[in-house]
Motif scaffolding. Structure first.
Motif, PDB file in Angstrom:
ATOM      1  N   MET A 232       0.326  -4.146  -5.223  1.00 55.93           N
ATOM      2  CA  MET A 232       1.632  -3.695  -4.297  1.00 55.93           C
ATOM      3  C   MET A 232       2.446  -4.865  -4.038  1.00 55.93           C
ATOM      4  N   VAL A 233       3.663  -4.612  -3.678  1.00 56.92           N
ATOM      5  CA  VAL A 233       4.565  -5.310  -2.782  1.00 56.92           C
ATOM      6  C   VAL A 233       4.937  -4.863  -1.598  1.00 56.92           C
ATOM      7  N   ILE A 234       4.631  -5.674  -0.496  1.00 55.25           N
ATOM      8  CA  ILE A 234       4.858  -5.332   0.853  1.00 55.25           C
ATOM      9  C   ILE A 234       6.256  -6.105   1.309  1.00 55.25           C
ATOM     10  N   SER A 235       6.949  -5.296   2.067  1.00 57.46           N
ATOM     11  CA  SER A 235       8.238  -5.980   2.455  1.00 57.46           C
ATOM     12  C   SER A 235       8.643  -5.459   3.843  1.00 57.46           C
ATOM     13  N   ASN A 236       9.221  -6.275   4.861  1.00 60.63           N
ATOM     14  CA  ASN A 236       9.731  -5.894   5.999  1.00 60.63           C
ATOM     15  C   ASN A 236      11.067  -5.315   6.099  1.00 60.63           C
ATOM     16  N   HIS A 237      11.667  -5.418   4.808  1.00 62.11           N
ATOM     17  CA  HIS A 237      12.813  -4.689   4.516  1.00 62.11           C
ATOM     18  C   HIS A 237      12.871  -3.732   3.365  1.00 62.11           C
ATOM     19  N   THR A 238      13.874  -2.892   3.086  1.00 62.44           N
ATOM     20  CA  THR A 238      13.900  -2.164   1.627  1.00 62.44           C
ATOM     21  C   THR A 238      14.739  -2.625   0.741  1.00 62.44           C
ATOM     22  N   VAL A 239      15.307  -3.834   1.041  1.00 58.73           N
ATOM     23  CA  VAL A 239      16.453  -4.016  -0.012  1.00 58.73           C
ATOM     24  C   VAL A 239      15.780  -4.339  -1.348  1.00 58.73           C
ATOM     25  N   VAL A 240      14.549  -4.659  -1.733  1.00 60.09           N
ATOM     26  CA  VAL A 240      14.066  -4.874  -2.880  1.00 60.09           C
ATOM     27  C   VAL A 240      13.199  -3.811  -3.563  1.00 60.09           C
ATOM     28  N   ALA A 241      13.237  -2.369  -2.617  1.00 59.47           N
ATOM     29  CA  ALA A 241      12.167  -1.455  -3.100  1.00 59.47           C
ATOM     30  C   ALA A 241      12.578  -0.920  -4.428  1.00 59.47           C
ATOM     31  N   ASP A 242      13.918  -0.807  -5.009  1.00 61.33           N
ATOM     32  CA  ASP A 242      14.101  -0.176  -6.175  1.00 61.33           C
ATOM     33  C   ASP A 242      13.767  -0.959  -7.232  1.00 61.33           C
ATOM     34  N   ASP A 243      14.146  -2.124  -7.169  1.00 60.73           N
ATOM     35  CA  ASP A 243      13.654  -3.123  -8.110  1.00 60.73           C
ATOM     36  C   ASP A 243      12.394  -3.389  -8.419  1.00 60.73           C
ATOM     37  N   VAL A 244      11.600  -3.432  -7.396  1.00 61.59           N
ATOM     38  CA  VAL A 244      10.120  -3.556  -7.583  1.00 61.59           C
ATOM     39  C   VAL A 244       9.567  -2.343  -8.271  1.00 61.59           C
ATOM     40  N   ARG A 245       9.894  -1.111  -7.689  1.00 71.45           N
ATOM     41  CA  ARG A 245       9.422   0.290  -8.399  1.00 71.45           C
ATOM     42  C   ARG A 245       9.867   0.397  -9.913  1.00 71.45           C
ATOM     43  N   SER A 246      11.053  -0.388 -10.390  1.00 73.50           N
ATOM     44  CA  SER A 246      11.345  -0.342 -11.719  1.00 73.50           C
ATOM     45  C   SER A 246      10.326  -1.171 -12.556  1.00 73.50           C
ATOM     46  N   PHE A 247       9.397  -1.880 -12.153  1.00 79.01           N
ATOM     47  CA  PHE A 247       8.103  -2.537 -12.771  1.00 79.01           C
ATOM     48  C   PHE A 247       7.311  -1.645 -12.831  1.00 79.01           C
ATOM     49  N   GLY A 248       7.142  -0.448 -12.105  1.00 76.34           N
ATOM     50  CA  GLY A 248       6.054   0.245 -11.948  1.00 76.34           C
ATOM     51  C   GLY A 248       5.309  -0.028 -10.878  1.00 76.34           C
ATOM     52  N   ILE A 249       5.466  -0.776 -10.179  1.00 75.90           N
ATOM     53  CA  ILE A 249       4.540  -1.360  -9.094  1.00 75.90           C
ATOM     54  C   ILE A 249       4.794  -0.572  -7.577  1.00 75.90           C
ATOM     55  N   PRO A 250       3.757  -0.248  -6.781  1.00 75.32           N
ATOM     56  CA  PRO A 250       3.934   0.225  -5.573  1.00 75.32           C
ATOM     57  C   PRO A 250       4.649  -0.743  -4.769  1.00 75.32           C
ATOM     58  N   PHE A 251       5.720   0.079  -4.018  1.00 80.89           N
ATOM     59  CA  PHE A 251       6.473  -0.681  -2.891  1.00 80.89           C
ATOM     60  C   PHE A 251       6.131  -0.275  -1.455  1.00 80.89           C
ATOM     61  N   VAL A 252       5.628  -0.999  -0.523  1.00 77.98           N
ATOM     62  CA  VAL A 252       5.289  -0.539   0.785  1.00 77.98           C
ATOM     63  C   VAL A 252       6.268  -1.070   1.832  1.00 77.98           C
ATOM     64  N   HIS A 253       6.809  -0.568   2.488  1.00 81.65           N
ATOM     65  CA  HIS A 253       7.476  -1.142   3.733  1.00 81.65           C
ATOM     66  C   HIS A 253       6.967  -1.079   5.087  1.00 81.65           C
TER      67      HIS A 253
END
Length: 301
Positions: A136-157
């Protein structure tokens, strides 16, 4: 809570099977290489490569990385560990770790709004350049969410506003403890508490821009331009309770001139940050790094 990495195709990643990586360190003395080699050969292992270093031939500290092949490694691993423990952990008093070369490291990435280091790591992972999975990728913002999901990897805000970060750290710990082998801060613009670092239970790697003088706070590249710096660079290091004082894994620099704007400096700084962090993460995932006090020994390829 168990996090399972997504099963995305990765045709480029083909790790060797039935190979182990042994890292050893301890007080240097004659006969250590022979003792290690004998313990492995008695277990039926064939040494593929061996790198060793001592910081002083008289009373110094010894470090060694050994890659070996043995048939059906998973089945005989416990027997090899018992042999190593008997040979190295007794009178020789050596510290050692054993890793399965066919098992990629589980790497969680923490990010904020900057995407250059994050996306570079995801791209290299997808191409099989680094032996890792990204649960997974964890971020304190949602700016990179779509890019991360395009790799098929879970994104958690996980928001982290205000001076009290304890709730955010608790949530991150809930997600990661027991599920990952290493955490990478890909320009994650939050300071992790000592309590978090103790409880996470795995190494944490950070990337930091390197300047002389040190430009602390916001807009470091603008400050660097104002001071007329001639070099910019980056440092990848393990995170400790002392801010940006952890053991250094990798560093690099690029030359700049008076003609470079602050935007140019930032772009070139991003390039070197990507490269330095990628090398540091790759070397860690390849079990090439031994931490020793405030420094590291890195057996480079």
């Amino acid at each position: 809570m168990t996090i399972v990495a997504p099963k995305t195709p990765n045709l480029a990643l083909k790790l060797p099977t039935d190979e182990g990586i042994l890292l050893v360190e301890g007080e240097d003395r004659p006969g250590l290489v022979r003792a290690i080699s004998s313990a492995l050969s008695e277990s039926g292992a064939n040494i593929v490569s061996l790198d060793q270093y001592t910081d002083d031939p008289e009373g110094g500290h010894f470090f060694q990385r050994t890659v070996f092949h043995v048939d059906d490694f998973a089945a005989v691993r416990l027997a090899i560990e018992a042999s190593l423990d008997a040979a190295l952990g007794g009178g020789l008093d050596l510290t050692w770790t054993l890793a399965d070369r066919s098992a990629p490291k589980r790497v969680a990435i923490l990010a904020s709004t900057s995407d250059h280091c994050l996306l570079d790591l995801l791209w290299r992972q997808r191409r099989g350049e680094i032996p890792m999975t990204v649960p997974m990728v964890i971020s304190n913002h949602t700016v990179v969410a779509d890019d991360v999901r395009s790799f098929g990897i879970p994104f958690v805000h996980v928001p982290s506003q205000g001076p009290d970060k304890s709730a955010a750290e608790e949530r991150i710990l809930e997600l990661l403890v027991g599920n990952v082998d290493v955490v990478v801060l890909a320009r994650y613009m939050q300071i992790l508490s000592e309590d978090f670092l103790e409880r996470i239970g795995v190494p944490v790697i950070n990337i930091h821009h390197s300047f002389l003088p040190a430009f602390i706070g916001a807009a470091p590249y603008r400050k660097a331009k104002e001071r007329g710096v001639k070099l910019i660079g980056a440092t990848a290091h393990y995170v400790t309770g002392d801010l940006d004082e952890g053991p250094i894994i990798e560093q690099d620099v690029v030359r700049v001139t008076h003609a470079d704007t602050a935007v140019d400096l930032q772009r070139r700084g991003a390039d070197v940050e990507r490269a330095v962090l990628a090398r540091a993460v790759a070397w860690h995932c390849q079990d090439r790094v031994i931490r020793h006090g405030r420094e590291t020994v890195v057996f480079q390829p």
